[in-house]
Design an enzyme around this catalytic site. Structure first.
Site, PDB file in Angstrom:
ATOM      1  N   HIS A   1       0.840  -1.211   0.000  1.00 37.79           N
ATOM      2  CA  HIS A   1       0.000   0.000   0.000  1.00 37.79           C
ATOM      3  C   HIS A   1       0.874   1.260   0.000  1.00 37.79           C
ATOM      4  O   HIS A   1       0.571   2.245  -0.676  1.00 37.79           O
ATOM      5  CB  HIS A   1      -0.897   0.032   1.241  1.00 37.79           C
ATOM      6  CG  HIS A   1      -1.843  -1.130   1.352  1.00 37.79           C
ATOM      7  ND1 HIS A   1      -1.736  -2.099   2.335  1.00 37.79           N
ATOM      8  CD2 HIS A   1      -2.917  -1.489   0.609  1.00 37.79           C
ATOM      9  CE1 HIS A   1      -2.708  -2.977   2.201  1.00 37.79           C
ATOM     10  NE2 HIS A   1      -3.436  -2.645   1.160  1.00 37.79           N
TER      11      HIS A   1
ATOM     12  N   GLN B   1     -17.771  -7.040  -1.503  1.00 34.14           N
ATOM     13  CA  GLN B   1     -16.832  -7.820  -2.311  1.00 34.14           C
ATOM     14  C   GLN B   1     -16.432  -9.131  -1.644  1.00 34.14           C
ATOM     15  O   GLN B   1     -15.615  -9.870  -2.164  1.00 34.14           O
ATOM     16  CB  GLN B   1     -15.605  -6.984  -2.692  1.00 34.14           C
ATOM     17  CG  GLN B   1     -14.646  -6.681  -1.559  1.00 34.14           C
ATOM     18  CD  GLN B   1     -13.569  -5.705  -2.010  1.00 34.14           C
ATOM     19  OE1 GLN B   1     -13.836  -4.532  -2.245  1.00 34.14           O
ATOM     20  NE2 GLN B   1     -12.344  -6.182  -2.147  1.00 34.14           N
TER      21      GLN B   1
HETATM   22  P1  AMP Z   1      -6.321  -4.124  -0.489  1.00 27.94           P
HETATM   23  O1  AMP Z   1      -6.194  -3.286   0.741  1.00 27.94           O
HETATM   24  O2  AMP Z   1      -5.801  -5.506  -0.332  1.00 27.94           O
HETATM   25  O3  AMP Z   1      -7.687  -4.038  -1.110  1.00 27.94           O
HETATM   26  O4  AMP Z   1      -5.344  -3.463  -1.538  1.00 27.94           O
HETATM   27  C1  AMP Z   1      -5.424  -2.102  -1.854  1.00 27.94           C
HETATM   28  C2  AMP Z   1      -4.534  -1.837  -3.031  1.00 27.94           C
HETATM   29  O5  AMP Z   1      -3.188  -2.199  -2.700  1.00 27.94           O
HETATM   30  C3  AMP Z   1      -4.913  -2.665  -4.263  1.00 27.94           C
HETATM   31  O6  AMP Z   1      -4.812  -1.854  -5.409  1.00 27.94           O
HETATM   32  C4  AMP Z   1      -3.894  -3.750  -4.269  1.00 27.94           C
HETATM   33  O7  AMP Z   1      -3.619  -4.274  -5.547  1.00 27.94           O
HETATM   34  C5  AMP Z   1      -2.677  -3.029  -3.703  1.00 27.94           C
HETATM   35  N1  AMP Z   1      -1.736  -4.006  -3.163  1.00 27.94           N
HETATM   36  C6  AMP Z   1      -2.000  -4.984  -2.270  1.00 27.94           C
HETATM   37  N2  AMP Z   1      -0.896  -5.739  -2.062  1.00 27.94           N
HETATM   38  C7  AMP Z   1       0.075  -5.219  -2.855  1.00 27.94           C
HETATM   39  C8  AMP Z   1       1.445  -5.563  -3.102  1.00 27.94           C
HETATM   40  N3  AMP Z   1       2.035  -6.597  -2.493  1.00 27.94           N
HETATM   41  N4  AMP Z   1       2.132  -4.815  -3.978  1.00 27.94           N
HETATM   42  C9  AMP Z   1       1.544  -3.758  -4.613  1.00 27.94           C
HETATM   43  N5  AMP Z   1       0.261  -3.392  -4.423  1.00 27.94           N
HETATM   44  C10 AMP Z   1      -0.453  -4.111  -3.559  1.00 27.94           C
END
Ligand code: AMP
Length: 285
Positions: A42, A66
């Site tokens: 993030h 979701q």
């Molecule tokens: P989430 O909180 O899991 O919904 O993720 C929020 C955003 O962070 C989304 O756009 C994810 O693709 C991105 N994200 C989560 N994990 C990673 C990672 N390891 N590397 C890059 N972006 C990430």
């Protein structure tokens, strides 16, 4: 850094900046949508947003629509105070953290469905998942009207679906994609990694191992999706504790399976380690 709780507050924040615009050098608003439990993945999005935008909103919202009925909505890790501290340290202007009823008022009956794409890859095993994602991101885009929104390649199918949605609805927000951030041993960072026991953490490396193997075979010139997928299957076969959900080679825009891997093709895997579903992927060079 301010914490905003209502859509009206977010809209007012964004509009105030918009009206304060001064020509070419005016404000650029960046949005980083997250479900909180922020980690270095993030942070990479917030940094990319800070580099490209004058003002950055980070949303922290565990989006109930979701999650499937038997998924981990209630259990999903929540660490709001630490998330705010991190967002502030990284230079976010605001954190938007609405209550569920703020984004889904009583009787809410409006959803965004990106047809076709939403039933492929993760959407096949998680019915309704991408409908929930598209709906919440549309609500965020309509409220914040960001110039740019930042997403991780980690959720590669999500990127294609949101690109389709913003194009179809003419939302006017540009989608920026940031590379996958990994731990030193290769495991893609995920808020769900917190669920893994030490044994499962070691087993989870099967995903990144398979992705690396396919990337290196493709770099050596292998183009057959069947051959590349078989190589990944072999790696999963060596770790029977990990249950494969899917291993696929797909066109990154349409998410349709392809027989021949070309530069820009998406190789994606999803697998269960214990009861935790993990994903990983590579965009082939
Ligand atoms: P989430 O909180 O899991 O919904 O993720 C929020 C955003 O962070 C989304 O756009 C994810 O693709 C991105 N994200 C989560 N994990 C990673 C990672 N390891 N590397 C890059 N972006 C990430």
């Amino acid at each position: 850094m301010e914490v905003l709780r209502t859509v009206d507050e977010l809209r007012r924040w964004s509009r105030a900046l918009r009206f304060a615009r001064t020509g070419e050098a005016g404000h650029r608003i960046g949005l980083v949508p997250t479900m909180g439990a922020l980690h270095a993945g993030h942070v990479s999005l917030i940094r990319a947003a800070r580099a490209a935008c004058s003002h950055v909103a980070v949303s922290v919202f565990v989006n109930p629509t979701q999650f499937g009925p038997n998924e981990d909505y209630a259990l999903y890790p929540r660490s709001f105070d630490a998330d705010c501290a991190l967002a502030q340290a990284e230079g976010a202007s605001v954190v938007f953290a609405p209550a569920v009823e703020e984004l889904y008022p009583a009787g809410a009956a409006t959803f965004v469905e990106v047809e076709g794409l939403s039933e492929r890859l993760d959407g096949r095993s998680r019915p309704g998942h991408f409908r929930g994602v598209a709906t919440v991101v549309a609500k965020l885009f309509i409220a914040a009207e960001p110039d740019l929104a930042f997403f991780g390649q980690k959720d590669a199918a999500q990127v294609s679906i949101l690109r389709r949605m913003t194009a179809d609805l003419r939302l006017g927000t540009e989608i920026a994609v940031c590379p996958i951030v990994r731990d030193a041993d290769g495991l893609a960072l995920s808020s769900r990694n917190a669920y893994l026991s030490p044994t499962e953490r070691a087993q989870a490396l099967t995903l990144s191992r398979a992705v690396r193997q396919v990337e290196s075979l493709a770099a050596e010139g292998e183009r057959s999706a069947a051959v590349l997928i078989a190589a990944a299957q072999k790696i999963f076969a060596a770790e029977p504790a990990v249950r494969v959900d899917f291993i696929e080679m797909a066109d990154w825009s349409t998410l349709e399976p392809v027989e021949t891997a070309a530069p820009g093709t998406l190789f994606a895997v999803a697998a269960y380690v214990g009861s935790t579903r993990l994903i990983d992927n590579a965009i082939l060079g």
